[in-house]
Design an enzyme around this catalytic site. Structure first.
Site, PDB file in Angstrom:
ATOM      1  CG  ASP A  18       3.056   4.073  -4.962  1.00 21.64           C
ATOM      2  OD1 ASP A  18       3.156   5.029  -4.354  1.00 21.64           O
ATOM      3  OD2 ASP A  18       2.439   3.141  -4.992  1.00 21.64           O
TER       4      ASP A  18
ATOM      5  CG  HIS B 289      -3.581   1.489  -9.751  1.00 18.80           C
ATOM      6  ND1 HIS B 289      -5.082   1.637  -9.874  1.00 18.80           N
ATOM      7  CD2 HIS B 289      -3.380   2.064  -8.667  1.00 18.80           C
ATOM      8  CE1 HIS B 289      -5.597   2.161  -8.515  1.00 18.80           C
ATOM      9  NE2 HIS B 289      -4.309   2.503  -8.083  1.00 18.80           N
TER      10      HIS B 289
ATOM     11  CG  HIS C  80      -1.987   0.917   1.152  1.00 19.36           C
ATOM     12  ND1 HIS C  80      -2.593   1.850   0.152  1.00 19.36           N
ATOM     13  CD2 HIS C  80      -2.961   1.206   1.892  1.00 19.36           C
ATOM     14  CE1 HIS C  80      -3.411   2.497   0.390  1.00 19.36           C
ATOM     15  NE2 HIS C  80      -3.861   2.060   1.602  1.00 19.36           N
TER      16      HIS C  80
END
Length: 476
Positions: free
Chosen positions: A391, A332, A281
């Site tokens: 990210d 994703h 996460h």
């Protein structure tokens, strides 16, 4: 029987082997009972468990035949596109995170007067309660800042004169105070770590109530309290992009689940912090940076696409980096064509890279973003489209800002406390039912064996399931 010579470590090792031998579940049973592992359908769509007004994550549409059709990603806050929120703030030369918090909490875009009043309140509340810093942070430092934040959240219960009141107005007060103080908790936790774990100087600056969330954070973590406007703007952008991501992400779902049990605000938020800490996460951006460190060390020519592609293949073959076969920062659960957060952050990162002299490194990131989907398809043959997620660039941006890696995930929490707060209030107002999904028990019943008839279970290594035994697949 004497237990004085009992080796505690050896006992734990034996009991762990026993647990490992009993816990694996045959993966075929998941198909047999149509289990939605990770609360997802086989095509990756999330199982619908709730309704929300707060945010939406859009990466595909369903055609007339019920098939997923990939579309450019969109992120929606209270019905408004995050791109519009960002562009409006940039056009007016404003920091936008505070406006974003207002929108998520109260459901409407603020007027300038409403925004000014709310920003004043946030600024006035950034200072921690009297003696909190000394007693709750300095006297109990932590090597991990996320754990320190969670402890700080739970400790805030003791400094609240009405901590158990679940009335919406009281919960709103608690949430606004936490939103204001998360940056201070993280910054002071980091300073304590520097002093007690790293043997470096510790700087405890007071928050400036006139500054934005991003400005205050940079002020608190730097010895000289200085920063440039561009640095504060790009950190503000990152906070906006991480403030909310729908009710189904793990930490926001945690807020809903724990709040549905009718517990206090601090317990619910601390649980969400624990979720976000996870490497699947909020901790993912650190894995990206570690992967990029290895790529930069092993790829001689950062502009050579063939050399870069070959090293990505080594990662996929589990011959390089952490041997998981994963290229971090790619893919994703919802976004396929593009992650709107990546698009917005990359544009600002390009501007910052020019200021910091990091253009060569940025070019390496750009090449990997462009070629990684083809390399992954070449290896896995997966027809699902892959795009770089936020990210992939966020850690690079933070590193250009001189922010230490141990603060990367805490920055995520500083932003996401806004979304968590909105989801907690929504659960209290509109939920009304404790979460209780079903788990199918696949252990057959057994006849009870009296203690005098029991035989010790073998604990040898031959009884332990191999890592490659296929008893449980990875979750995302």
């Amino acid at each position: 029987m004497s237990f004085e010579t009992l080796d505690y470590g050896e006992l734990i090792q034996k009991l762990t082997k026993l647990a490992q031998n009993n816990d694996p579940i045959d993966t075929s049973l998941y198909q047999k009972f149509d289990v939605k592992r990770g609360l997802r359908y086989a095509d990756g769509r999330g199982v619908l468990v709730g309704l929300t007004h707060i945010g939406d994550v859009v990466g595909y549409e369903m055609d007339e035949n019920g098939n997923k059709v990939a579309i450019p990603g969109r992120l929606i806050y209270r019905g408004y596109s995050v791109e519009d929120i960002v562009h409006d703030a940039q056009k007016n030369h404003q920091f936008g995170y505070e406006q974003c918090v207002y929108l998520l909490l109260f459901g409407e875009l603020p007027t300038q007067q409403q925004l000014d009043e709310f920003t004043y309140v946030l600024g006035a509340l950034r200072t921690l309660p009297p003696n909190f810093t000394e007693d709750m942070i300095m006297k109990a430092p932590s090597s991990d800042i996320m754990n320190k934040i969670a402890r700080g959240v739970l400790a805030s219960y003791s400094y609240d004169s009405d901590p158990e009141n679940r009335d919406v107005q009281n919960v709103m007060r608690q949430c606004v105070e936490l939103i204001s103080r998360f940056g201070t908790l993280a910054a002071y936790g980091y300073q304590a770590k520097r002093r007690y774990y790293d043997g470096k100087s510790m700087y405890i600056h007071n928050p400036d109530p006139s500054l934005s969330t991003s400005e205050n954070f940079l002020r608190l973590i730097r010895a000289d309290k200085s920063y440039t406007r561009l640095e504060a703007e790009i950190l503000d952008l990152a906070l906006i992009l991480h403030a909310e991501h729908g009710g189904g992400n793990n930490s926001s779902l945690t807020i809903h689940v724990v709040s549905s049990a009718d517990t206090d605000t601090y317990s619910a938020v601390a649980a969400a912090v624990g979720s976000l800490k996870g490497r699947r996460h909020g901790g993912a951006n650190i894995r990206v940076m570690e992967m990029m460190d290895e790529i930069k060390s092993n790829v001689k020519d950062w502009s050579n696409e063939k050399e870069i592609a070959e090293y990505l293949r080594k990662i996929l073959r589990k011959e390089a980096f952490d041997h998981t076969g994963l290229i971090y920062g790619q893919g994703h659960a919802v976004y396929t064509v593009s992650d709107p957060r990546t698009t917005l952050l990359k544009a600002k990162a390009t501007e910052l890279a020019k200021e910091k002299g990091c253009e060569e490194e940025l070019n390496l990131y750009n090449i990997i973003e462009r070629i990684a989907p083809d390399v992954i398809y070449e290896k896995l043959g997966d027809k699902k489209r892959i795009c770089a997620n936020v990210d992939f660039y966020s850690g690079f941006v933070y590193s250009m800002l001189g922010i230490p890696r141990e603060l990367f995930t805490p920055l995520f929490a500083i932003a996401r406390i806004a979304g968590w707060s909105a989801h907690r209030i929504e659960e209290i107002v509109a939920g009304g039912r404790i979460y209780r999904p079903a788990y199918k028990n696949v252990m057959e019943e057994r006849d009870y064996v009296p203690i005098e008839e029991r035989v010790q279970t073998p604990l040898g290594p031959d009884k332990v399931q191999d890592d490659d035994g296929g008893t449980a697949g990875p979750s995302d």
